[in-house]
Motif scaffolding. Structure first.
Motif, PDB file in Angstrom:
ATOM      1  N   ILE A  18      13.538  -7.855  -6.950  1.00 31.86           N
ATOM      2  CA  ILE A  18      12.321  -8.262  -7.585  1.00 31.86           C
ATOM      3  C   ILE A  18      11.621  -6.793  -8.171  1.00 31.86           C
ATOM      4  O   ILE A  18      11.558  -5.781  -7.636  1.00 31.86           O
ATOM      5  N   THR A  19      11.215  -6.920  -9.519  1.00 26.02           N
ATOM      6  CA  THR A  19      10.864  -5.968 -10.178  1.00 26.02           C
ATOM      7  C   THR A  19       9.422  -6.066 -10.781  1.00 26.02           C
ATOM      8  O   THR A  19       8.988  -7.290 -11.209  1.00 26.02           O
ATOM      9  N   HIS A  20       8.535  -4.935 -10.971  1.00 24.94           N
ATOM     10  CA  HIS A  20       7.230  -5.298 -11.415  1.00 24.94           C
ATOM     11  C   HIS A  20       7.231  -4.222 -12.736  1.00 24.94           C
ATOM     12  O   HIS A  20       7.361  -2.985 -12.287  1.00 24.94           O
ATOM     13  N   HIS A  21       7.120  -4.696 -13.814  1.00 24.42           N
ATOM     14  CA  HIS A  21       7.111  -3.832 -15.082  1.00 24.42           C
ATOM     15  C   HIS A  21       8.186  -2.969 -15.156  1.00 24.42           C
ATOM     16  O   HIS A  21       8.298  -1.914 -15.556  1.00 24.42           O
ATOM     17  N   GLY A  22       9.474  -3.618 -14.775  1.00 27.64           N
ATOM     18  CA  GLY A  22      10.727  -2.835 -15.083  1.00 27.64           C
ATOM     19  C   GLY A  22      10.926  -1.822 -13.936  1.00 27.64           C
ATOM     20  O   GLY A  22      11.992  -1.199 -13.948  1.00 27.64           O
ATOM     21  N   ARG A  23      10.202  -1.799 -12.692  1.00 25.07           N
ATOM     22  CA  ARG A  23      10.405  -0.899 -11.603  1.00 25.07           C
ATOM     23  C   ARG A  23      10.648  -1.888 -10.439  1.00 25.07           C
ATOM     24  O   ARG A  23      10.061  -2.740 -10.237  1.00 25.07           O
ATOM     25  N   ARG A  24      11.592  -1.389  -9.885  1.00 22.98           N
ATOM     26  CA  ARG A  24      12.041  -2.158  -8.582  1.00 22.98           C
ATOM     27  C   ARG A  24      10.901  -2.217  -7.299  1.00 22.98           C
ATOM     28  O   ARG A  24      10.438  -0.996  -6.861  1.00 22.98           O
ATOM     29  N   ALA A  25      10.310  -3.497  -7.176  1.00 25.68           N
ATOM     30  CA  ALA A  25       9.334  -3.278  -6.002  1.00 25.68           C
ATOM     31  C   ALA A  25       9.840  -3.741  -4.727  1.00 25.68           C
ATOM     32  O   ALA A  25       9.321  -3.208  -3.995  1.00 25.68           O
TER      33      ALA A  25
END
Length: 74
Positions: A18-25
């Motif tokens: 799961i990513t948030h705005h392209g960064r791995r969360a």
């Protein structure tokens, strides 16, 4: 208040990334990944699910906490 946005997920083998705005969360594995994919298949709101899984969601007490005496002046 607008709902969560900017989340995306990718299934890689037995993992869900799961990513948030392209960064791995977060990365879900095993039972957590299976439950997540089942919830998505059931038609639940994907953005809400991903926000809850990553812990990145509003809990509704931000305004109350802001007014608490310990937090005044911050």
């Amino acid at each position: 208040m607008p709902g969560p946005e900017g989340f995306d997920y990718d299934v890689r083998g037995g993992e869900v990334v799961i990513t948030h705005h392209g960064r791995r969360a977060t990365v879900l594995r095993g039972g957590a990944a299976s439950r997540f994919l089942a919830d998505v298949a059931d038609g639940d709101d994907e953005q809400e699910l991903m926000a809850r899984v990553t812990g990145n969601y509003r809990r509704g007490n931000e305004r109350t906490a802001k007014d608490h005496p310990r937090n005044r002046g911050r």
